[in-house]
Design an enzyme around this catalytic site. Structure first.
Site, mmCIF file in Angstrom:
data_model
loop_
_atom_site.group_PDB
_atom_site.id
_atom_site.type_symbol
_atom_site.label_atom_id
_atom_site.label_comp_id
_atom_site.label_asym_id
_atom_site.label_seq_id
_atom_site.Cartn_x
_atom_site.Cartn_y
_atom_site.Cartn_z
ATOM 1 N N GLY A 12 2.726 15.661 11.572
ATOM 2 C CA GLY A 12 3.983 15.034 11.149
ATOM 3 C C GLY A 12 4.376 15.414 9.742
ATOM 4 N N VAL A 88 -2.155 10.587 11.266
ATOM 5 C CA VAL A 88 -1.291 10.062 12.331
ATOM 6 C C VAL A 88 -0.387 8.978 11.758
ATOM 7 C CG1 VAL A 88 -2.978 10.610 14.122
ATOM 8 C CG2 VAL A 88 -3.002 8.352 13.052
ATOM 9 N N THR A 130 -1.547 6.451 5.427
ATOM 10 C CA THR A 130 -1.615 5.230 4.622
ATOM 11 C C THR A 130 -2.110 4.088 5.507
ATOM 12 O OG1 THR A 130 0.205 6.022 3.327
ATOM 13 C CG2 THR A 130 -0.284 3.685 3.142
ATOM 14 N N ALA A 221 -0.548 0.247 -3.555
ATOM 15 C CA ALA A 221 -0.089 -0.262 -4.853
ATOM 16 C C ALA A 221 0.910 0.693 -5.495
ATOM 17 C CB ALA A 221 -1.289 -0.465 -5.769
ATOM 18 N N ARG A 259 7.222 3.409 -22.898
ATOM 19 C CA ARG A 259 6.292 2.651 -22.057
ATOM 20 C C ARG A 259 6.867 2.449 -20.657
ATOM 21 N NH1 ARG A 259 5.958 -2.454 -25.801
ATOM 22 N NH2 ARG A 259 8.165 -1.949 -25.706
ATOM 23 N N CYS A 304 7.898 4.860 4.027
ATOM 24 C CA CYS A 304 6.724 4.299 3.333
ATOM 25 C C CYS A 304 6.951 2.999 2.596
ATOM 26 C CB CYS A 304 6.187 5.334 2.351
ATOM 27 S SG CYS A 304 5.428 6.719 3.175
ATOM 28 N N ARG A 374 14.081 7.530 8.771
ATOM 29 C CA ARG A 374 13.339 6.274 8.902
ATOM 30 C C ARG A 374 13.729 5.312 7.769
ATOM 31 N NH1 ARG A 374 7.359 8.648 9.831
ATOM 32 N NH2 ARG A 374 8.150 10.159 8.334
HETATM 33 C C1 UDX Z 1 7.421 7.723 -1.313
HETATM 34 C C2 UDX Z 1 6.550 7.943 -2.554
HETATM 35 O O1 UDX Z 1 7.380 8.423 -3.631
HETATM 36 C C3 UDX Z 1 5.440 8.927 -2.247
HETATM 37 O O2 UDX Z 1 4.571 9.052 -3.372
HETATM 38 C C4 UDX Z 1 4.649 8.407 -1.049
HETATM 39 O O3 UDX Z 1 3.615 9.297 -0.706
HETATM 40 C C5 UDX Z 1 5.558 8.204 0.148
HETATM 41 O O4 UDX Z 1 6.615 7.301 -0.226
HETATM 42 P P1 UDX Z 1 9.409 9.029 -0.134
HETATM 43 O O5 UDX Z 1 9.634 7.746 0.589
HETATM 44 O O6 UDX Z 1 9.303 10.276 0.659
HETATM 45 O O7 UDX Z 1 8.067 8.951 -1.010
HETATM 46 O O8 UDX Z 1 10.608 9.262 -1.192
HETATM 47 P P2 UDX Z 1 10.974 8.661 -2.638
HETATM 48 O O9 UDX Z 1 11.477 9.771 -3.455
HETATM 49 O O10 UDX Z 1 9.887 7.848 -3.213
HETATM 50 O O11 UDX Z 1 12.235 7.736 -2.308
HETATM 51 C C6 UDX Z 1 12.145 6.555 -1.537
HETATM 52 C C7 UDX Z 1 13.481 5.834 -1.525
HETATM 53 O O12 UDX Z 1 13.785 5.287 -2.803
HETATM 54 C C8 UDX Z 1 14.668 6.736 -1.161
HETATM 55 O O13 UDX Z 1 15.535 6.053 -0.294
HETATM 56 C C9 UDX Z 1 15.324 7.008 -2.496
HETATM 57 O O14 UDX Z 1 16.686 7.306 -2.366
HETATM 58 C C10 UDX Z 1 15.100 5.659 -3.177
HETATM 59 N N1 UDX Z 1 15.191 5.727 -4.645
HETATM 60 C C11 UDX Z 1 14.340 6.529 -5.349
HETATM 61 C C12 UDX Z 1 16.115 4.927 -5.316
HETATM 62 O O15 UDX Z 1 16.883 4.176 -4.701
HETATM 63 N N2 UDX Z 1 16.166 4.969 -6.673
HETATM 64 C C13 UDX Z 1 15.345 5.753 -7.415
HETATM 65 O O16 UDX Z 1 15.446 5.725 -8.649
HETATM 66 C C14 UDX Z 1 14.396 6.564 -6.734
HETATM 67 P P1 ADP Z 2 3.732 10.753 9.056
HETATM 68 O O1 ADP Z 2 5.057 10.564 8.389
HETATM 69 O O2 ADP Z 2 2.711 9.720 8.624
HETATM 70 O O3 ADP Z 2 3.202 12.138 8.984
HETATM 71 P P2 ADP Z 2 4.680 11.230 11.756
HETATM 72 O O4 ADP Z 2 5.173 10.233 12.754
HETATM 73 O O5 ADP Z 2 5.637 12.217 11.175
HETATM 74 O O6 ADP Z 2 3.945 10.392 10.614
HETATM 75 O O7 ADP Z 2 3.495 12.097 12.400
HETATM 76 C C1 ADP Z 2 2.370 11.565 12.999
HETATM 77 C C2 ADP Z 2 1.966 12.472 14.163
HETATM 78 O O8 ADP Z 2 0.709 12.039 14.632
HETATM 79 C C3 ADP Z 2 2.911 12.437 15.361
HETATM 80 O O9 ADP Z 2 3.384 13.750 15.619
HETATM 81 C C4 ADP Z 2 2.038 11.918 16.533
HETATM 82 O O10 ADP Z 2 2.330 12.557 17.757
HETATM 83 C C5 ADP Z 2 0.663 12.299 16.035
HETATM 84 N N1 ADP Z 2 -0.431 11.530 16.640
HETATM 85 C C6 ADP Z 2 -0.561 10.189 16.761
HETATM 86 N N2 ADP Z 2 -1.738 9.886 17.353
HETATM 87 C C7 ADP Z 2 -2.378 11.054 17.590
HETATM 88 C C8 ADP Z 2 -3.633 11.415 18.158
HETATM 89 N N3 ADP Z 2 -4.485 10.497 18.586
HETATM 90 N N4 ADP Z 2 -3.939 12.721 18.260
HETATM 91 C C9 ADP Z 2 -3.088 13.670 17.812
HETATM 92 N N5 ADP Z 2 -1.899 13.405 17.251
HETATM 93 C C10 ADP Z 2 -1.551 12.114 17.142
#
Ligand code: UDX
Ligand code: ADP
Length: 509
Positions: A12, A88, A130, A221, A259, A304, A374
């Site tokens: 993924g 996964v 995670t 965190a 800071r 996330c 997502r």
């Molecule tokens: C996040 C973490 O940054 C990353 O370390 C972790 O591994 C996965 O989750 P991601 O969700 O891919 O990454 O993108 P990120 O750049 O963190 O943005 C998340 C959301 O916050 C987005 O919708 C972005 O538009 C929003 N955002 C970001 C704000 O609204 N304001 C900001 O100042 C920064």
């Molecule tokens: P992430 O953003 O955490 O990478 P995704 O949904 O993009 O999550 O990807 C997770 C992948 O893990 C999916 O493509 C799903 O098909 C795969 N997956 C889930 N369970 C298994 C498993 N038991 N064996 C192999 N692949 C798996």
């Protein structure tokens, strides 16, 4: 053990880019990324990868077939691997105990059971996904309970900190790599093995090793703290509106404190927009003098932040720490509030009704440079506008048409898929998407939206033409000069100073 072969379970957003970079940086290691999904693996083996991530295509092209492989043959990959990443998905539970908050570990458990069943030799198993604190314990229990004679396992936690859209840079130039493991000699040896992989390109001082639980908690965190900063500045945007302060100026001012720092405060140039609009009313000109501000923060999205905070909240509740749980819950609540405030503002500005009106949504991904939707705020905006009776025209440069339909007709957001389908049209360019619309709502900060010909767009729209810049990326003064009504959050909208010109003589009403 010297690691010669790596298997990554899960192809993924995390497993794909992470293992592509490992393959690039460790040419002597064979990296095989496996997945249950045949479609996903076929896409990884094609010219059109299943995820859009700047720089990824080049790396995959350089390594695929050499030391990087994408496969559905999970058994062979596990059998031959010295080290296995579990990457996964860990979605929020939708049913049962902890529904809506706890992480659903069924896929992690499934991967652990597969490894236990297949493995014939010692393995280092690494949690990349995670997971809640102490998930490694559950993985170890599954592996130990099914252990074959002579096979031993070490479980490590190595959370991924990549952000979508910048994943390749985040992996290559990581701020830090975090590895947690058991304090036993076996655990420490496994940590060293994983360190040796990252040391191919990450300086040793940036590799931080901890015990397993610290590593697992640090991931939750870190995301909670990042999201908290966004909710904090978003909460202040509401205070700005009520007081006349300007959220961009506030964000810049506080971010200048070394800071605190400017990142994740979405600080931007605070533009005061002087809006002079001239309307012909009963053969007289009316000049409205608007002061508007360009800071509009729509709320965070992505797979996330919300998931991880809810997971943290659930863990705190289970640990009988209700005050801590309530503290973090507020970060998510504030995000919901911000999204609702934004959408309400759109509706109110359009004379409090969008029924029968056409609204263009520019951008559907949760941020630029990704096709991922997502938890995208665009879903909230679109759903609310649809519920209010609007017709939507949607354009995003990277999100597939089917994905948008899927998101907006999913049972969690819609009761009548057919009705929703008939109310939305997906476009392949911004200009057609804006034609004959009453308003544009910009939901994703794609660079291409900054350079559109807004004169052309304005002339093709219904009048008055509105733009709601949910990402603060547009030149609002130019838009106002063209004739657009530009709306925003984070600064009080002063009521118009009404001046009428009657036959050249001005009279103020
Ligand atoms: C996040 C973490 O940054 C990353 O370390 C972790 O591994 C996965 O989750 P991601 O969700 O891919 O990454 O993108 P990120 O750049 O963190 O943005 C998340 C959301 O916050 C987005 O919708 C972005 O538009 C929003 N955002 C970001 C704000 O609204 N304001 C900001 O100042 C920064
Ligand atoms: P992430 O953003 O955490 O990478 P995704 O949904 O993009 O999550 O990807 C997770 C992948 O893990 C999916 O493509 C799903 O098909 C795969 N997956 C889930 N369970 C298994 C498993 N038991 N064996 C192999 N692949 C798996």
């Amino acid at each position: 053990m010297v690691i010669k072969k790596i298997c990554c379970v899960g192809a993924g957003y995390v497993g794909g880019p992470t293992c592509s970079v490992i393959a690039l940086k460790c040419p002597e290691i064979k990296v095989t990324v496996v997945d249950l999904s045949k479609t996903r693996i076929a896409q990884w083996n094609s010219d059109k990868l299943p995820i859009y991530e700047p720089g990824l295509d080049d790396i995959v092209k350089a390594c695929r077939g050499k030391n990087l492989f994408f496969s559905n043959d999970i058994t062979t990959a596990i059998l031959e691997a010295d080290l296995i990443f579990i990457s996964v998905n860990t979605p929020t539970k939708t049913i049962g105990n902890g529904k809506g908050r706890a992480a659903d570990l069924k896929y992690v458990e499934g991967a652990a059971r597969m490894i236990a069943e297949i493995a014939q030799s010692d393995k280092i198993v690494v949690e990349k996904s995670t997971v809640p604190v102490r998930a490694a314990e559950s993985i170890l229990k599954i592996l130990s309970a099914n252990q074959k004679p002579g096979v031993s396992y070490q479980i490590l936690s190595n959370p991924e900190f990549l952000a979508e859209g910048t994943a390749i840079n985040d992996l290559i130039n990581a701020d830090r790599v975090l590895i947690g493991g058991e304090e036993s000699p076996g655990g420490q040896a496994a940590i060293e093995e994983l360190c040796s992989i990252y040391e191919h390109w990450i300086p040793r001082e940036k590799i931080f090793t901890t015990n397993t639980w610290s590593s697992e908690l640090s991931k939750l965190a870190a995301n909670a703290m990042l999201a908290q900063r966004i909710s904090s500045i978003n909460s202040l945007s509401a205070v700005c509106e009520a007081t006349g302060a300007d959220v961009s100026e506030v964000a810049t001012a506080i971010g200048l404190d070394s800071r605190i720092g400017p990142k994740f405060l979405q600080a931007s140039i605070g533009n005061y927009l002087l809006h002079f609009r001239v309307d012909l009313v009963y053969h007289t000109f009316v000049i409205y003098n608007y002061f508007e501000h360009s800071c509009l923060i729509i709320g965070f999205g992505g797979s996330c932040f919300q998931k991880d905070i809810l997971n943290l909240v659930y863990i705190c509740e289970c640990l009988n720490l209700p005050e801590v749980a309530a503290y973090w819950q507020q970060v998510v609540d504030m995000n919901e509030y911000q999204k609702s405030r934004f959408t309400s503002k759109v509706i109110q500005s359009l004379f409090n009704t969008v029924s029968g009106k056409t609204v263009t949504i520019l951008g559907f991904a949760f941020k630029k440079n990704t096709g991922d939707t997502r938890e995208t705020p665009a879903i909230h905006v679109a759903k609310t506008l649809l519920d209010e009776g609007a017709t939507l025209k949607i354009y995003d440069p990277k999100v597939e048409e089917e994905q948008i339909y899927y998101d907006l007709t999913h049972p969690s957001v819609c009761e009548s898929p057919e009705k929703v389908k008939s109310a939305i049209t997906i476009y392949h360019d911004a200009y057609s998407a804006c034609e004959k619309s009453h308003a544009i709502v910009l939901c994703t900060e794609w660079d291409e939206f900054k350079t559109l010909d807004y004169h052309k767009i304005y002339h093709a729209m219904m009048k008055p033409a509105y733009i709601f810049d949910g990402r603060k990326i547009l030149d609002h003064q130019s838009l106002i000069d063209i004739g657009f009504h530009v709306q925003t959050i984070g600064k009080t909208l002063q009521r118009p100073l009404l001046t009428r010109f009657c036959g050249g003589n001005s009279c103020v009403h």
